[in-house]
Design an enzyme around this catalytic site. Structure first.
Site, short mmCIF file in Angstrom:
data_model
loop_
_atom_site.label_atom_id
_atom_site.label_comp_id
_atom_site.label_asym_id
_atom_site.label_seq_id
_atom_site.Cartn_x
_atom_site.Cartn_y
_atom_site.Cartn_z
CB ILE A 4 37.84 49.12 33.58
CG1 ILE A 4 39.29 49.52 33.92
CG2 ILE A 4 37.13 50.26 32.88
CD1 ILE A 4 40.10 49.92 32.69
CG ASP A 5 35.52 43.88 34.69
OD1 ASP A 5 35.00 44.36 35.70
OD2 ASP A 5 34.88 43.43 33.73
CE LYS A 6 44.04 40.03 38.48
NZ LYS A 6 44.13 39.09 37.34
#
Length: 305
Positions: free
Chosen positions: A138-140
């Site tokens: 999942i994105d930062k």
């Protein structure tokens, strides 16, 4: 080596210092890191090595050669990761907002992998030395739950379930605008944005991407939704919601220029569910919204009244 290409075709990007501009193109890069890469000759403009104080010109072609990291750069760190489930084969871990999943250029420490290496003895090796145990990402700036594989058998099983679209993945998102219907499905292929290689977009020749959503709460200017992924393309929810006219609040890449300054997109990976690779039992865990997300919603509710 990975190469990144940028063209200066937006007047707003003309006359900018290149070491300051490049981190705006890729949020995983820092200005200091760009200055180091420029000194090493890894950044070229129109085929020529430049200095950090170079100011961009219209139609400049910039190529950045991303410096590779090696195993020696990855160290176990005590990051006090929160595990929602763990046995001999798999785990479910919570990734806080702001944490990168695995080491990459500019992020050698403080990643989820650094924390996993400290707290877990066994991790699968299929994805290589810099991504041990990592099955999906999942994105930062997205918080929430991730599946972790502790051995290669478990890893293969979880990947197969992702391919078969049998993994349950539900996200909570806050979007701009008031969605007039209670639920919907976005079925639109996603691929690299031809005008910006650092972002994704709905494109005719992209990979199949399907996002289901239902409305949880309406506000005057926003809508809280739950999204369920049928596929798992890069930035899928962010791209799909922008595509239908309801971009995520706080999204620096796909959001509106005038949005709430909350340090990244309002997106939370709330639910993960899958079949255990060995026992075949179904495992599902739910992580509540992080405190800052809840506070944001409360603030909006108060302002609406």
């Amino acid at each position: 080596m990975e190469f990144h290409e940028f063209n200066i075709d937006d007047p707003a990007n003309v006359g900018q210092r290149i070491d300051k501009l490049l981190p705006e193109f890729n949020t995983e890069w820092s200005r200091t890191q760009m200055q180091d890469w420029i000194k090493e000759g890894l950044v070229k403009v129109n085929g020529k090595v430049i200095k950090s104080n170079y100011k961009t010109k219209s139609n400049d072609k910039i190529i950045v050669t991303e410096k590779e990291i090696v195993e020696a750069d990855i160290k176990p760190e005590n990051l006090n990761l929160n595990f929602y489930y763990e046995d001999d084969d798999v785990a479910i871990v919570y990734k806080p907002k702001g944490m990168v999943v695995h080491p990459s250029a500019g992020h050698y420490t403080g990643t989820l992998v650094n924390g996993l290496m400290y707290q877990m003895k066994d991790l699968s090796g299929i994805n290589g030395e810099i991504r041990p145990g990592i099955v999906h990402r999942i994105d930062k700036d997205t918080s929430g739950l991730l599946m972790i594989a502790k051995n290669d058998v478990a890893h293969r099983s979880l990947v197969e379930q992702l391919i078969d679209k049998s993994v349950t993945r539900k996200y909570i998102a806050l979007v701009h605008g008031n969605i007039p219907h209670d639920y919907g499905t976005v079925d639109a292929p996603i691929g690299r944005n031809k005008n910006d290689r650092q972002s994704m977009a709905v494109v005719d020749d992209g990979k199949d991407a399907i996002t289901h959503f239902n409305v949880l709460e309406h506000f005057n200017k926003y809508t809280l939704i739950e999204c369920q992924l049928e596929t798992g393309r890069t930035h899928q929810i962010r791209v799909h919601m922008k595509y239908i006219g309801y971009p995520l609040v706080g999204d620096p890449k796909y959001g509106q220029k005038k949005t709430l300054d909350i340090g990244g997109q309002a997106l939370h990976a709330a639910v993960i569910g899958f079949e255990h690779p060995v026992t075949q039992a179904y495992i599902e865990k739910t992580a509540p919204l992080p405190e800052e997300f809840e506070q944001l919603l409360n603030d909006i509710r108060k302002s609406d009244n």
